[in-house]
Write an enzyme that holds these catalytic residues in place. Structure first.
Site, PDB file in Angstrom:
ATOM      1  N   GLU A  21       0.613  -1.021   0.013  1.00 42.43           N
ATOM      2  CA  GLU A  21      -0.153   0.016   0.129  1.00 42.43           C
ATOM      3  C   GLU A  21       0.877   1.111  -0.062  1.00 42.43           C
ATOM      4  OE1 GLU A  21      -3.921  -1.285   2.352  1.00 42.43           O
ATOM      5  OE2 GLU A  21      -2.218  -1.660   3.527  1.00 42.43           O
ATOM      6  N   LYS A  98     -11.682   2.974   0.723  1.00 38.91           N
ATOM      7  CA  LYS A  98     -10.511   2.537   0.027  1.00 38.91           C
ATOM      8  C   LYS A  98     -11.175   1.725  -1.229  1.00 38.91           C
ATOM      9  CE  LYS A  98      -6.510   1.375   1.766  1.00 38.91           C
ATOM     10  NZ  LYS A  98      -5.432   0.446   2.702  1.00 38.91           N
TER      11      LYS A  98
END
Length: 118
Positions: A21, A98
């Site tokens: 990420e 997200k």
């Protein structure tokens, strides 16, 4: 009391606990709702008398650009700035989603609500 809502603010950022990420990032969606006294601006028709949604959008984009491990942390920073910088805002709700995280699927949303302590 009035309500201003910003929906579907799309941002690319690098939040998350996983190494992937931090490197590749992800798309995020932010929805924001603020409650404020809009009586004066409804009469005056002056930007100075209301909550400027451009300012709200600017805060969201600046804070989302700062990496956090948790979406809750990014959301909290946004709310703190809104309540500190925009004196008309009495209550704010933020939802951060997200889109396509490396684990698959979507993080439906993290929602946090804050009010001024006055």
């Amino acid at each position: 009391m009035g309500l201003i809502e910003l929906k579907n603010i799309k941002i690319y950022a690098y939040h998350g606990c996983l190494v992937e990420e931090k490197k590749i990032g992800s798309d995020y969606r932010v929805d924001l709702k603020v409650k404020a006294d809009l009586t004066k601006s409804a009469i005056s028709d002056r930007l100075a008398d209301t909550v400027d949604y451009v300012h709200l959008n600017h805060i969201v984009k600046e804070e989302m650009a700062i990496r956090s491990k948790l979406l809750e942390h990014a959301a909290e920073r946004i709310l703190i700035r809104i309540l500190d910088e925009l004196h008309l805002v009495k209550k704010a709700t933020i939802k951060v989603s997200k889109i396509n995280p490396p684990i698959g699927g979507n993080v439906e949303k993290v929602t946090i609500i804050r009010s001024k302590n006055r």
